[in-house]
Motif scaffolding. Structure first.
Motif, PDB file in Angstrom:
ATOM      1  N   ALA A   1      -3.325 -45.550   0.439  1.00  0.00           N
ATOM      2  CA  ALA A   1      -3.303 -45.174  -0.973  1.00  0.00           C
ATOM      3  C   ALA A   1      -2.175 -44.189  -1.258  1.00  0.00           C
ATOM      4  N   TYR A   2      -1.376 -44.523  -2.260  1.00  0.00           N
ATOM      5  CA  TYR A   2      -0.279 -43.672  -2.711  1.00  0.00           C
ATOM      6  C   TYR A   2      -0.525 -43.283  -4.164  1.00  0.00           C
ATOM      7  N   LYS A   3      -0.010 -42.128  -4.560  1.00  0.00           N
ATOM      8  CA  LYS A   3      -0.094 -41.761  -5.968  1.00  0.00           C
ATOM      9  C   LYS A   3       0.640 -42.803  -6.802  1.00  0.00           C
ATOM     10  N   LEU A   4       0.009 -43.224  -7.878  1.00  0.00           N
ATOM     11  CA  LEU A   4       0.609 -44.269  -8.695  1.00  0.00           C
ATOM     12  C   LEU A   4       1.914 -43.798  -9.319  1.00  0.00           C
ATOM     13  N   ASP A   5       2.010 -42.506  -9.609  1.00  0.00           N
ATOM     14  CA  ASP A   5       3.227 -41.977 -10.235  1.00  0.00           C
ATOM     15  C   ASP A   5       4.201 -41.370  -9.217  1.00  0.00           C
ATOM     16  N   ASP A   6       3.872 -41.466  -7.916  1.00  0.00           N
ATOM     17  CA  ASP A   6       4.770 -40.985  -6.871  1.00  0.00           C
ATOM     18  C   ASP A   6       4.485 -41.805  -5.612  1.00  0.00           C
ATOM     19  N   ARG A   7       5.075 -42.976  -5.537  1.00  0.00           N
ATOM     20  CA  ARG A   7       4.678 -43.947  -4.524  1.00  0.00           C
ATOM     21  C   ARG A   7       5.228 -43.652  -3.144  1.00  0.00           C
ATOM     22  N   ASP A   8       5.927 -42.547  -3.006  1.00  0.00           N
ATOM     23  CA  ASP A   8       6.387 -42.121  -1.686  1.00  0.00           C
ATOM     24  C   ASP A   8       5.380 -41.205  -1.010  1.00  0.00           C
ATOM     25  N   GLU A   9       4.345 -40.814  -1.745  1.00  0.00           N
ATOM     26  CA  GLU A   9       3.386 -39.837  -1.218  1.00  0.00           C
ATOM     27  C   GLU A   9       2.067 -40.511  -0.863  1.00  0.00           C
ATOM     28  N   LEU A  10       1.816 -40.640   0.432  1.00  0.00           N
ATOM     29  CA  LEU A  10       0.531 -41.145   0.907  1.00  0.00           C
ATOM     30  C   LEU A  10      -0.524 -40.068   0.668  1.00  0.00           C
ATOM     31  N   VAL A  11      -1.635 -40.438   0.012  1.00  0.00           N
ATOM     32  CA  VAL A  11      -2.665 -39.442  -0.285  1.00  0.00           C
ATOM     33  C   VAL A  11      -3.923 -39.625   0.559  1.00  0.00           C
ATOM     34  N   TYR A  12      -4.226 -40.864   0.953  1.00  0.00           N
ATOM     35  CA  TYR A  12      -5.332 -41.073   1.887  1.00  0.00           C
ATOM     36  C   TYR A  12      -5.266 -42.492   2.440  1.00  0.00           C
ATOM     37  N   ARG A  13      -6.074 -42.722   3.457  1.00  0.00           N
ATOM     38  CA  ARG A  13      -6.141 -44.036   4.096  1.00  0.00           C
ATOM     39  C   ARG A  13      -7.607 -44.465   4.180  1.00  0.00           C
ATOM     40  N   GLU A  14      -7.879 -45.734   3.885  1.00  0.00           N
ATOM     41  CA  GLU A  14      -9.222 -46.302   3.998  1.00  0.00           C
ATOM     42  C   GLU A  14      -9.266 -47.215   5.217  1.00  0.00           C
ATOM     43  N   GLN A  15     -10.337 -47.134   6.018  1.00  0.00           N
ATOM     44  CA  GLN A  15     -10.504 -48.018   7.159  1.00  0.00           C
ATOM     45  C   GLN A  15     -11.892 -48.652   7.089  1.00  0.00           C
ATOM     46  N   TYR A  16     -11.927 -49.984   7.166  1.00  0.00           N
ATOM     47  CA  TYR A  16     -13.152 -50.760   6.970  1.00  0.00           C
ATOM     48  C   TYR A  16     -13.646 -51.311   8.303  1.00  0.00           C
ATOM     49  N   TYR A  17     -14.959 -51.142   8.546  1.00  0.00           N
ATOM     50  CA  TYR A  17     -15.556 -51.593   9.799  1.00  0.00           C
ATOM     51  C   TYR A  17     -16.773 -52.471   9.513  1.00  0.00           C
ATOM     52  N   ASP A  18     -16.911 -53.515  10.303  1.00  0.00           N
ATOM     53  CA  ASP A  18     -18.091 -54.378  10.256  1.00  0.00           C
ATOM     54  C   ASP A  18     -19.033 -53.938  11.369  1.00  0.00           C
ATOM     55  N   ASP A  19     -20.173 -53.335  10.993  1.00  0.00           N
ATOM     56  CA  ASP A  19     -21.119 -52.830  11.983  1.00  0.00           C
ATOM     57  C   ASP A  19     -22.189 -53.852  12.354  1.00  0.00           C
ATOM     58  N   GLY A  20     -22.073 -55.067  11.847  1.00  0.00           N
ATOM     59  CA  GLY A  20     -23.029 -56.114  12.178  1.00  0.00           C
ATOM     60  C   GLY A  20     -24.231 -56.123  11.260  1.00  0.00           C
ATOM     61  N   ASN A  21     -24.923 -57.257  11.210  1.00  0.00           N
ATOM     62  CA  ASN A  21     -26.131 -57.417  10.394  1.00  0.00           C
ATOM     63  C   ASN A  21     -25.882 -57.070   8.927  1.00  0.00           C
ATOM     64  N   ALA A  22     -24.723 -57.473   8.416  1.00  0.00           N
ATOM     65  CA  ALA A  22     -24.352 -57.303   7.004  1.00  0.00           C
ATOM     66  C   ALA A  22     -24.119 -55.843   6.613  1.00  0.00           C
ATOM     67  N   HIS A  23     -23.975 -54.970   7.613  1.00  0.00           N
ATOM     68  CA  HIS A  23     -23.697 -53.564   7.346  1.00  0.00           C
ATOM     69  C   HIS A  23     -22.208 -53.275   7.575  1.00  0.00           C
TER      70      HIS A  23
END
Length: 239
Positions: free
Chosen positions: A32-54
């Motif tokens: 994720a980057y600021k929409l008005d400053d696309r050179d600045e990373l503001v955070y990162r999302e990481q998605y995990y599949d823990d099984g059984n639809a979780h």
């Protein structure tokens, strides 16, 4: 005693190995980057599949500090999963649960809690379930896809509409010829004038590849802000 200690050490190592492997293999990563400053990373999302639809989402600062986390349970519905979001910086917890034809919503901020219930709509979305809703009704997007979105922050259901748009109408900067671009906004023309839409990009496999609009996180001053998120899907190793 030696045998017990040896077994305990083995189990501990095994658990740590499993945990580390799960943490090191997210099936999706969003930057994720600021929409008005696309050179600045503001955070990162990481998605995990823990099984059984979780599923689980971890949010990291640019310094790799864990700042928020979310759990999703798709057992009852792909479009309306139970979820719990926790912002570790500001003691904020948002929850939604799909229970017997109703959605139980709750919000806890700095120790103060609010809760309420709304009826489950025919086309109901909770949190990340909007991706499945769009994927399931892809052929309807040219005319406009309408659905209800449960909003724990306001303890209500709101009506949204997603529709295809030209790339030139979006904030994205790199056009992909095989992508589908969407605008998602309030399904009320009057109120939509006061709230900026969200723009989405889906690739040829109908995977969410881009997001531009209001973040579900606040900034370091706990103020709402807009982001541009680019998603990628690392190859998954067989286990």
């Amino acid at each position: 005693m030696y045998r017990f200690a040896h077994m305990l050490a083995f189990l501990t190592a095994l658990l740590l190995s499993v945990f580390a492997r799960g943490e090191s293999d997210p099936y999706a990563i969003g930057e994720a980057y600021k929409l008005d400053d696309r050179d600045e990373l503001v955070y990162r999302e990481q998605y995990y599949d823990d099984g059984n639809a979780h599923h689980r989402v971890l949010y990291f600062s640019p310094e790799q500090e864990l700042i928020a986390r979310k759990t999703l349970n798709y057992s009852n519905s792909e479009t309306a999963p139970d979820f719990r979001f926790e912002d570790l910086r500001f003691e904020l917890i948002l929850e939604a649960k799909n229970i017997d034809g109703e959605i139980a919503l709750s919000k806890s901020a700095a120790g103060e809690q609010e809760s309420g219930r709304v009826d489950l709509a025919e086309r109901q979305v909770i949190d990340a379930g909007f991706v499945a809703m769009i994927q399931q009704h892809f052929t309807e997007l040219e005319q406009g896809l309408e659905f209800s979105f449960a909003f724990p922050g306001r303890l209500k259901n709101i009506s949204l509409r997603a529709i295809t748009v030209d790339f030139a109408a979006t904030p994205f900067t790199q056009r992909q010829s095989n992508y589908t671009y969407l605008k998602m906004e309030l399904n009320n023309r009057f109120f939509a004038m006061f709230l900026d839409p969200i723009y989405l990009a889906f690739d040829s496999d109908k995977r969410l590849s881009g997001y531009a609009g209001r973040s579900n996180l606040t900034d370091s001053d706990n103020q709402a802000f807009d982001v541009l998120i680019q998603y990628r899907y690392p190859p998954q190793s067989s286990q």
